[in-house]
Write a protein that holds these residues in place. Structure first.
Motif, PDB file in Angstrom:
ATOM      1  N   ALA A 286       0.832  -1.212   0.000  1.00 26.91           N
ATOM      2  CA  ALA A 286       0.000   0.000   0.000  1.00 26.91           C
ATOM      3  C   ALA A 286       0.862   1.256   0.000  1.00 26.91           C
ATOM      4  O   ALA A 286       0.611   2.196  -0.767  1.00 26.91           O
ATOM      5  CB  ALA A 286      -0.935  -0.002   1.216  1.00 26.91           C
ATOM      6  N   LEU A 287       1.887   1.275   0.845  1.00 24.31           N
ATOM      7  CA  LEU A 287       2.751   2.454   0.915  1.00 24.31           C
ATOM      8  C   LEU A 287       3.535   2.642  -0.380  1.00 24.31           C
ATOM      9  O   LEU A 287       3.610   3.751  -0.917  1.00 24.31           O
ATOM     10  CB  LEU A 287       3.701   2.334   2.108  1.00 24.31           C
TER      11      LEU A 287
ATOM     12  N   LEU B 118      -6.177  -2.888  -4.234  1.00 27.89           N
ATOM     13  CA  LEU B 118      -6.074  -4.279  -3.788  1.00 27.89           C
ATOM     14  C   LEU B 118      -5.406  -4.355  -2.418  1.00 27.89           C
ATOM     15  O   LEU B 118      -5.882  -5.064  -1.526  1.00 27.89           O
ATOM     16  CB  LEU B 118      -5.290  -5.101  -4.815  1.00 27.89           C
ATOM     17  N   ALA B 119      -4.332  -3.595  -2.231  1.00 27.20           N
ATOM     18  CA  ALA B 119      -3.666  -3.559  -0.926  1.00 27.20           C
ATOM     19  C   ALA B 119      -4.604  -2.969   0.132  1.00 27.20           C
ATOM     20  O   ALA B 119      -4.598  -3.407   1.286  1.00 27.20           O
ATOM     21  CB  ALA B 119      -2.375  -2.753  -1.013  1.00 27.20           C
ATOM     22  N   GLY B 120      -5.412  -1.994  -0.268  1.00 26.74           N
ATOM     23  CA  GLY B 120      -6.382  -1.406   0.669  1.00 26.74           C
ATOM     24  C   GLY B 120      -7.398  -2.427   1.143  1.00 26.74           C
ATOM     25  O   GLY B 120      -7.741  -2.472   2.330  1.00 26.74           O
ATOM     26  N   PHE B 121      -7.889  -3.264   0.230  1.00 30.00           N
ATOM     27  CA  PHE B 121      -8.835  -4.306   0.635  1.00 30.00           C
ATOM     28  C   PHE B 121      -8.160  -5.328   1.543  1.00 30.00           C
ATOM     29  O   PHE B 121      -8.766  -5.809   2.505  1.00 30.00           O
ATOM     30  CB  PHE B 121      -9.449  -4.994  -0.583  1.00 30.00           C
TER      31      PHE B 121
ATOM     32  N   THR C 229       2.881   1.514  -3.504  1.00 28.48           N
ATOM     33  CA  THR C 229       2.049   1.891  -4.646  1.00 28.48           C
ATOM     34  C   THR C 229       1.499   3.304  -4.487  1.00 28.48           C
ATOM     35  O   THR C 229       1.392   4.044  -5.464  1.00 28.48           O
ATOM     36  CB  THR C 229       0.885   0.899  -4.855  1.00 28.48           C
ATOM     37  N   GLY C 230       1.171   3.690  -3.259  1.00 28.06           N
ATOM     38  CA  GLY C 230       0.677   5.047  -3.022  1.00 28.06           C
ATOM     39  C   GLY C 230       1.740   6.103  -3.286  1.00 28.06           C
ATOM     40  O   GLY C 230       1.494   7.097  -3.975  1.00 28.06           O
ATOM     41  N   VAL C 231       2.945   5.876  -2.776  1.00 28.60           N
ATOM     42  CA  VAL C 231       4.039   6.835  -2.988  1.00 28.60           C
ATOM     43  C   VAL C 231       4.445   6.867  -4.458  1.00 28.60           C
ATOM     44  O   VAL C 231       4.701   7.940  -5.026  1.00 28.60           O
ATOM     45  CB  VAL C 231       5.231   6.509  -2.060  1.00 28.60           C
ATOM     46  N   ALA C 232       4.491   5.688  -5.097  1.00 28.98           N
ATOM     47  CA  ALA C 232       4.841   5.651  -6.522  1.00 28.98           C
ATOM     48  C   ALA C 232       3.792   6.387  -7.361  1.00 28.98           C
ATOM     49  O   ALA C 232       4.139   7.128  -8.291  1.00 28.98           O
ATOM     50  CB  ALA C 232       4.972   4.203  -6.996  1.00 28.98           C
ATOM     51  N   TRP C 233       2.513   6.189  -7.037  1.00 26.17           N
ATOM     52  CA  TRP C 233       1.468   6.909  -7.773  1.00 26.17           C
ATOM     53  C   TRP C 233       1.612   8.413  -7.590  1.00 26.17           C
ATOM     54  O   TRP C 233       1.511   9.173  -8.560  1.00 26.17           O
ATOM     55  CB  TRP C 233       0.071   6.468  -7.318  1.00 26.17           C
TER      56      TRP C 233
ATOM     57  N   ALA D 194      -3.042  10.738   1.619  1.00 29.41           N
ATOM     58  CA  ALA D 194      -1.601  10.480   1.530  1.00 29.41           C
ATOM     59  C   ALA D 194      -0.907  10.788   2.854  1.00 29.41           C
ATOM     60  O   ALA D 194      -0.057  10.015   3.317  1.00 29.41           O
ATOM     61  CB  ALA D 194      -0.995  11.305   0.400  1.00 29.41           C
ATOM     62  N   ALA D 195      -1.257  11.904   3.473  1.00 34.27           N
ATOM     63  CA  ALA D 195      -0.625  12.283   4.736  1.00 34.27           C
ATOM     64  C   ALA D 195      -0.945  11.273   5.839  1.00 34.27           C
ATOM     65  O   ALA D 195      -0.065  10.899   6.631  1.00 34.27           O
ATOM     66  CB  ALA D 195      -1.081  13.674   5.146  1.00 34.27           C
ATOM     67  N   ILE D 196      -2.185  10.808   5.888  1.00 35.86           N
ATOM     68  CA  ILE D 196      -2.579   9.818   6.894  1.00 35.86           C
ATOM     69  C   ILE D 196      -1.831   8.510   6.663  1.00 35.86           C
ATOM     70  O   ILE D 196      -1.345   7.883   7.611  1.00 35.86           O
ATOM     71  CB  ILE D 196      -4.110   9.592   6.876  1.00 35.86           C
ATOM     72  N   GLY D 197      -1.713   8.098   5.402  1.00 32.41           N
ATOM     73  CA  GLY D 197      -1.001   6.856   5.090  1.00 32.41           C
ATOM     74  C   GLY D 197       0.465   6.912   5.477  1.00 32.41           C
ATOM     75  O   GLY D 197       1.013   5.964   6.048  1.00 32.41           O
TER      76      GLY D 197
END
Length: 160
Positions: free
Chosen positions: A22-23, A57-60, A25-29, A127-130
């Protein structure tokens, strides 16, 4: 001696895998979107859609694991923190549960609800919360390690 409150290996392994996915893919996005993708004024980069799919998918997976933890680890940890001086992770545990709830809420709103004017603000909050969650997870583990050391010292004092 009471056994330290630890996650089973399969839960710990899945948490590390899902959290890392999750981290990452989120940072890469975020990096692609705001440097060469649609966020920089150009056309969306082809990787943006795939990164969002993997992030979802990682979120689920994270939602599933949060349910697993909410059923066993959280109630047991809450009871231990009330009874034992060495179990000092209640504060970071509450913070983790709160952040997980906020991540779920902002993710849901981004996917299903957010009108266009609200999307950037909601996305920044998500993003900040993640990213903040990573720091709290590390703090939770650090307090667990300190608690384990304190418990072992307490056990050694009882044996004397």
């Amino acid at each position: 001696m009471t056994r330290p409150h630890r996650l089973p290996r399969w839960q710990h392994g899945l948490l590390v895998a899902v959290g890392t996915a999750a981290l990452a893919t989120g940072v890469a996005w975020l990096a692609i979107h705001y440097t060469i993708g649609a966020g920089s004024g150009g056309l969306p980069h082809p990787a943006e859609a795939w990164l969002m799919r993997l992030h979802g998918l990682a979120g689920f997976g994270g939602l599933f694991l949060f349910g697993v933890l909410a059923a066993g680890h959280v109630p047991q940890g809450w009871r231990l923190a009330g009874r034992h001086r060495w179990a000092r992770q209640r504060g970071t545990g509450v913070a983790l549960c709160s952040l997980a709830g906020l991540l779920s809420l902002t993710g849901y709103l981004l996917y299903y609800y957010a009108p266009e004017p609200l999307r950037p603000t909601l996305g920044c909050a998500h993003a900040a919360i993640g990213i903040a969650m990573l720091g709290v997870v590390l703090g939770h583990r650090r307090r667990r390690n300190a608690s384990t050391r304190a418990q072992q010292g307490q056990f050694l004092d009882e044996r004397k």
